[in-house]
Design an enzyme around this catalytic site. Structure first.
Site, PDB file in Angstrom:
ATOM      1  N   LYS A  22      51.483  32.752  31.089  1.00 55.85           N
ATOM      2  CA  LYS A  22      51.915  34.161  30.974  1.00 55.85           C
ATOM      3  C   LYS A  22      51.834  34.891  32.308  1.00 55.85           C
ATOM      4  O   LYS A  22      52.826  35.460  32.781  1.00 55.85           O
ATOM      5  CB  LYS A  22      51.025  34.876  29.948  1.00 55.85           C
ATOM      6  CG  LYS A  22      51.166  36.395  29.969  1.00 55.85           C
ATOM      7  CD  LYS A  22      50.235  37.080  29.002  1.00 55.85           C
ATOM      8  CE  LYS A  22      48.813  37.257  29.481  1.00 55.85           C
ATOM      9  NZ  LYS A  22      48.497  38.528  30.145  1.00 55.85           N
ATOM     10  N   ASN A  23      50.637  34.902  32.918  1.00 57.37           N
ATOM     11  CA  ASN A  23      50.453  35.733  34.107  1.00 57.37           C
ATOM     12  C   ASN A  23      51.292  35.255  35.286  1.00 57.37           C
ATOM     13  O   ASN A  23      51.676  36.053  36.143  1.00 57.37           O
ATOM     14  CB  ASN A  23      48.969  35.812  34.482  1.00 57.37           C
ATOM     15  CG  ASN A  23      48.193  36.673  33.491  1.00 57.37           C
ATOM     16  OD1 ASN A  23      48.789  37.411  32.713  1.00 57.37           O
ATOM     17  ND2 ASN A  23      46.872  36.559  33.513  1.00 57.37           N
ATOM     18  N   CYS A 118      42.384  50.655  31.580  1.00 59.98           N
ATOM     19  CA  CYS A 118      42.583  49.919  30.346  1.00 59.98           C
ATOM     20  C   CYS A 118      41.222  49.498  29.826  1.00 59.98           C
ATOM     21  O   CYS A 118      40.198  49.748  30.455  1.00 59.98           O
ATOM     22  CB  CYS A 118      43.530  48.749  30.520  1.00 59.98           C
ATOM     23  SG  CYS A 118      42.796  47.325  31.233  1.00 59.98           S
ATOM     24  N   ARG A 123      40.665  49.421  36.739  1.00 58.82           N
ATOM     25  CA  ARG A 123      41.794  48.666  37.279  1.00 58.82           C
ATOM     26  C   ARG A 123      42.669  49.510  38.215  1.00 58.82           C
ATOM     27  O   ARG A 123      43.832  49.809  37.935  1.00 58.82           O
ATOM     28  CB  ARG A 123      42.604  48.040  36.144  1.00 58.82           C
ATOM     29  CG  ARG A 123      41.744  47.148  35.280  1.00 58.82           C
ATOM     30  CD  ARG A 123      42.531  46.337  34.312  1.00 58.82           C
ATOM     31  NE  ARG A 123      43.256  45.245  34.920  1.00 58.82           N
ATOM     32  CZ  ARG A 123      44.002  44.390  34.227  1.00 58.82           C
ATOM     33  NH1 ARG A 123      44.140  44.525  32.928  1.00 58.82           N
ATOM     34  NH2 ARG A 123      44.626  43.409  34.850  1.00 58.82           N
ATOM     35  N   ASP A 126      44.684  50.801  44.359  1.00 64.49           N
ATOM     36  CA  ASP A 126      44.597  51.243  45.753  1.00 64.49           C
ATOM     37  C   ASP A 126      44.916  50.112  46.744  1.00 64.49           C
ATOM     38  O   ASP A 126      45.537  50.350  47.786  1.00 64.49           O
ATOM     39  CB  ASP A 126      43.205  51.841  46.039  1.00 64.49           C
ATOM     40  CG  ASP A 126      42.063  50.920  45.633  1.00 64.49           C
ATOM     41  OD1 ASP A 126      42.248  50.104  44.707  1.00 64.49           O
ATOM     42  OD2 ASP A 126      40.978  51.005  46.233  1.00 64.49           O
ATOM     43  N   ASP A 308      38.935  35.620  32.694  1.00 69.33           N
ATOM     44  CA  ASP A 308      39.757  35.520  31.479  1.00 69.33           C
ATOM     45  C   ASP A 308      39.233  34.472  30.500  1.00 69.33           C
ATOM     46  O   ASP A 308      39.802  34.315  29.410  1.00 69.33           O
ATOM     47  CB  ASP A 308      41.220  35.207  31.844  1.00 69.33           C
ATOM     48  CG  ASP A 308      41.895  36.376  32.539  1.00 69.33           C
ATOM     49  OD1 ASP A 308      41.339  37.483  32.544  1.00 69.33           O
ATOM     50  OD2 ASP A 308      43.003  36.170  33.086  1.00 69.33           O
ATOM     51  N   ILE A 330      34.070  40.612  37.841  1.00 69.83           N
ATOM     52  CA  ILE A 330      35.432  41.054  38.204  1.00 69.83           C
ATOM     53  C   ILE A 330      35.766  42.411  37.589  1.00 69.83           C
ATOM     54  O   ILE A 330      36.264  43.306  38.263  1.00 69.83           O
ATOM     55  CB  ILE A 330      36.496  40.013  37.756  1.00 69.83           C
ATOM     56  CG1 ILE A 330      36.133  38.608  38.253  1.00 69.83           C
ATOM     57  CG2 ILE A 330      37.889  40.434  38.233  1.00 69.83           C
ATOM     58  CD1 ILE A 330      36.215  38.389  39.731  1.00 69.83           C
ATOM     59  N   ARG A 400      50.353  39.117  22.617  1.00 68.46           N
ATOM     60  CA  ARG A 400      50.738  39.370  24.016  1.00 68.46           C
ATOM     61  C   ARG A 400      50.536  38.122  24.862  1.00 68.46           C
ATOM     62  O   ARG A 400      51.210  37.933  25.869  1.00 68.46           O
ATOM     63  CB  ARG A 400      49.854  40.481  24.614  1.00 68.46           C
ATOM     64  CG  ARG A 400      50.073  41.826  23.981  1.00 68.46           C
ATOM     65  CD  ARG A 400      49.237  42.859  24.692  1.00 68.46           C
ATOM     66  NE  ARG A 400      49.563  42.889  26.116  1.00 68.46           N
ATOM     67  CZ  ARG A 400      49.056  43.745  26.981  1.00 68.46           C
ATOM     68  NH1 ARG A 400      48.214  44.648  26.580  1.00 68.46           N
ATOM     69  NH2 ARG A 400      49.404  43.689  28.250  1.00 68.46           N
TER      70      ARG A 400
HETATM   71  C1  EPZ Z   1      45.098  39.567  37.039  1.00 69.16           C
HETATM   72  O1  EPZ Z   1      44.904  40.965  36.922  1.00 69.16           O
HETATM   73  C2  EPZ Z   1      45.382  39.046  35.666  1.00 69.16           C
HETATM   74  N1  EPZ Z   1      46.600  39.685  35.162  1.00 69.16           N
HETATM   75  C3  EPZ Z   1      44.205  39.310  34.747  1.00 69.16           C
HETATM   76  O2  EPZ Z   1      44.468  38.721  33.482  1.00 69.16           O
HETATM   77  C4  EPZ Z   1      42.968  38.661  35.346  1.00 69.16           C
HETATM   78  O3  EPZ Z   1      41.852  38.994  34.556  1.00 69.16           O
HETATM   79  C5  EPZ Z   1      42.746  39.148  36.784  1.00 69.16           C
HETATM   80  O4  EPZ Z   1      43.942  38.930  37.575  1.00 69.16           O
HETATM   81  C6  EPZ Z   1      41.586  38.475  37.491  1.00 69.16           C
HETATM   82  O5  EPZ Z   1      41.794  37.092  37.505  1.00 69.16           O
HETATM   83  C7  EPZ Z   1      47.804  39.298  35.570  1.00 69.16           C
HETATM   84  O6  EPZ Z   1      47.970  38.420  36.412  1.00 69.16           O
HETATM   85  C8  EPZ Z   1      48.969  39.941  34.923  1.00 69.16           C
HETATM   86  P1  EPZ Z   1      42.838  41.866  40.189  1.00 69.16           P
HETATM   87  P2  EPZ Z   1      44.898  41.902  38.229  1.00 69.16           P
HETATM   88  O7  EPZ Z   1      43.732  42.762  40.971  1.00 69.16           O
HETATM   89  O8  EPZ Z   1      45.823  41.347  39.224  1.00 69.16           O
HETATM   90  C9  EPZ Z   1      39.974  45.598  41.234  1.00 69.16           C
HETATM   91  C10 EPZ Z   1      44.540  38.620  31.108  1.00 69.16           C
HETATM   92  O9  EPZ Z   1      43.677  38.658  30.186  1.00 69.16           O
HETATM   93  N2  EPZ Z   1      41.113  46.191  41.956  1.00 69.16           N
HETATM   94  O10 EPZ Z   1      42.535  40.521  40.734  1.00 69.16           O
HETATM   95  O11 EPZ Z   1      45.112  43.289  37.744  1.00 69.16           O
HETATM   96  C11 EPZ Z   1      40.199  45.502  39.735  1.00 69.16           C
HETATM   97  O12 EPZ Z   1      39.939  46.725  39.085  1.00 69.16           O
HETATM   98  C12 EPZ Z   1      44.467  39.552  32.302  1.00 69.16           C
HETATM   99  O13 EPZ Z   1      45.511  37.838  31.102  1.00 69.16           O
HETATM  100  C13 EPZ Z   1      40.932  47.359  42.679  1.00 69.16           C
HETATM  101  O14 EPZ Z   1      39.842  47.942  42.714  1.00 69.16           O
HETATM  102  O15 EPZ Z   1      43.397  41.714  38.691  1.00 69.16           O
HETATM  103  C14 EPZ Z   1      39.270  44.388  39.361  1.00 69.16           C
HETATM  104  O16 EPZ Z   1      37.987  44.894  39.216  1.00 69.16           O
HETATM  105  C15 EPZ Z   1      43.486  40.636  32.173  1.00 69.16           C
HETATM  106  N3  EPZ Z   1      41.997  47.879  43.362  1.00 69.16           N
HETATM  107  C16 EPZ Z   1      39.328  43.457  40.571  1.00 69.16           C
HETATM  108  O17 EPZ Z   1      39.839  44.250  41.639  1.00 69.16           O
HETATM  109  C17 EPZ Z   1      43.231  47.282  43.348  1.00 69.16           C
HETATM  110  O18 EPZ Z   1      44.162  47.804  43.976  1.00 69.16           O
HETATM  111  C18 EPZ Z   1      40.228  42.231  40.431  1.00 69.16           C
HETATM  112  O19 EPZ Z   1      41.485  42.632  39.904  1.00 69.16           O
HETATM  113  C19 EPZ Z   1      43.397  46.073  42.635  1.00 69.16           C
HETATM  114  C20 EPZ Z   1      42.318  45.556  41.949  1.00 69.16           C
END
Ligand code: EPZ
Length: 422
Positions: A22-23, A118, A123, A126, A308, A330, A400
């Site tokens: 999916k991702n 969410c 999430r 920035d 995940d 995370i 989803r």
């Molecule tokens: C991806 O989310 C996945 N989603 C998530 O899967 C997965 O849990 C996550 O990566 C971590 O592996 C998709 O690929 C669609 P991140 P993403 O940016 O890209 C913080 C599922 O269940 N952050 O790596 O949104 C953030 O809040 C989902 O399939 C900032 O602070 O995750 C988090 O704490 C849920 N600022 C951490 O970084 C930013 O600009 C890692 O998030 C971006 C992220």
């Protein structure tokens, strides 16, 4: 709204096919915006998240054709007719925010709704915006939307992320493919999804080195062209179904799964006493008559233990011998499954980012619900080994991200059914 009813039915046995990721697929679909030629994706999973992103891409002018029962998707963004990704869709699917990089790179302008928080955490985005600014875009926040403009086009730069973000790495990577000059992305995500995206972009004519390492270098090109790309198998679906026989007992082969994508999980499962092996067609998991031992887990970016899979692993630890410590690093609020597991008889204490799970001999079925995809599936897994019936509501979360979950688990002997409108 549908629910899923699970009844503990003893050991599982048989084979489960693993679908496309999916991702990964969501990010590959966004990459179609980078070219006026068709991008053909195969091994596309049939999930509501995929449909939601297809709707968003159509609203931007992309033609989306689906063949072979939805397994093949042809995306043609011959002309971008709208540069605005609407709140109504972005709030439903955070991955929609990843149209920012492709739209900005191709059109010099993108207006994308801020996704908002969410269930699993704030999430923020920035880092995505920092990366676009580094690439030369001007960013303004207006009315809940990110307005990014780069009328002269993007230019290569060095982007150094303070911590790993999968989404920000992928937005930076797609945007950099059409920037003038060289972009170096440091502290980049190494997730298989990001590597597959880089592979697809390369097939479209992008010049990328270092995907799968912490430093990715992109040599910008003037234009990208069409390509055909097969989506990699879903490692989170694989990991989820690996945990099913570990909880319920038995032996299951996950056909099409790749062990190298879940090595951190496999190591922890082996430590807990579950046999995990590679087969010519996928991955086999076997749990003998004995139960599992408690082990500790700390989530981390790839190749560490995936956030995940944390909820599913917690379900396994609920009936393990001993006490396990599960640390979530995370997301700040990713233990929503704990209170529901407690309703099924689990003994769990949560303090900040750490959950302590004391194994109990048996869980008991209960009506439960969860507010995100992985939390929901952990309750189904728990239900496989519980005494009595577990009714998981809010099943739209599952739809989803898990294709035909009740059919896949029934095929290996689970008593599981969808209750329509329940
Ligand atoms: C991806 O989310 C996945 N989603 C998530 O899967 C997965 O849990 C996550 O990566 C971590 O592996 C998709 O690929 C669609 P991140 P993403 O940016 O890209 C913080 C599922 O269940 N952050 O790596 O949104 C953030 O809040 C989902 O399939 C900032 O602070 O995750 C988090 O704490 C849920 N600022 C951490 O970084 C930013 O600009 C890692 O998030 C971006 C992220």
């Amino acid at each position: 709204m549908d629910s899923i009813l699970v009844k503990g039915n003893g050991a599982l046995s048989g084979r489960i096919p693993i679908s496309g990721a999916k991702n990964t697929c969501l990010k590959l679909m966004g990459a179609a915006l980078l070219t006026d030629e068709p991008l053909t994706l195969t091994n596309v999973p049939r999930l509501t998240d995929i449909d939601t992103l297809a709707t968003l891409l159509q609203s931007l002018g992309t033609e989306v054709a689906r063949l072979q029962d939805g397994r093949v998707m042809i995306l043609s963004a011959r002309q971008i007719t709208d540069r605005r990704a609407d709140y109504e869709i972005v709030r439903k699917l955070r991955a929609s925010f990843n149209v920012l990089g492709p739209l900005l790179a191709r059109e010099g302008e993108a207006i994308v709704s801020l996704p908002g928080g969410c269930a699993i955490g704030a999430r923020k985005v920035d880092l995505h915006m920092m990366a676009m600014e580094k690439l030369g875009a001007t960013i303004e926040l207006r009315d809940g939307y990110v307005h990014a403009t780069a009328p002269q086009g993007l230019r290569g730069t060095v982007i150094e992320f303070p911590f790993v973000s999968v989404g920000a790495t992928e937005n930076a990577l797609t945007a950099a493919t059409l920037a003038r000059g060289t972009t170096v992305i440091r502290n980049a995500a190494r997730e298989p999804d990001t590597v597959d995206l880089a592979r697809c972009l390369s097939a479209m004519g992008a010049r990328i080195e270092g995907a799968g390492t912490s430093e990715i270098t992109v040599e910008g090109v003037d234009r990208l062209h069409g390509a055909t790309h097969r989506v990699i198998p879903d490692r989170i679906e694989l990991g989820t179904f690996m945990i099913a026989p570990a909880i319920a007992g038995g032996e299951v082969e996950l056909v099409g799964g790749r062990l190298d994508m879940v090595s951190a999980l496999a190591a922890k499962m082996e430590e807990a006493g579950v046999e995990v092996s590679e087969t010519p067609g996928g991955v086999k998991v076997r749990r003998n008559g004995n139960g599992v031992r408690a082990v500790d887990v700390t989530t981390a970016p790839f190749p560490g233990f995936a956030t995940d899979l944390q909820a599913q692993f917690m379900a396994l630890m609920c009936t393990a011998q001993g006490m396990s410590r599960l640390e979530e690093t995370i997301f700040e609020n990713r233990f929503m499954h704990a209170p529901e597991l407690i309703r099924m008889g689990a003994d769990i204490d949560v303090h900040g980012g750490v959950a302590t799970v004391k194994g109990v001999p048996k869980l008991r079925g209960a009506p439960v619900m969860a507010t995100d995809l992985r939390a929901s599936v952990s309750l189904i897994l728990a239900g496989l080994a519980a005494e009595g019936e577990t009714l998981v509501s809010r099943v739209y979360h599952l739809d989803r991200g898990y294709e035909r979950i009740e059919e896949k688990l029934s095929a290996v002997g689970a008593l599981i059914e969808r209750v329509r409108g329940g």
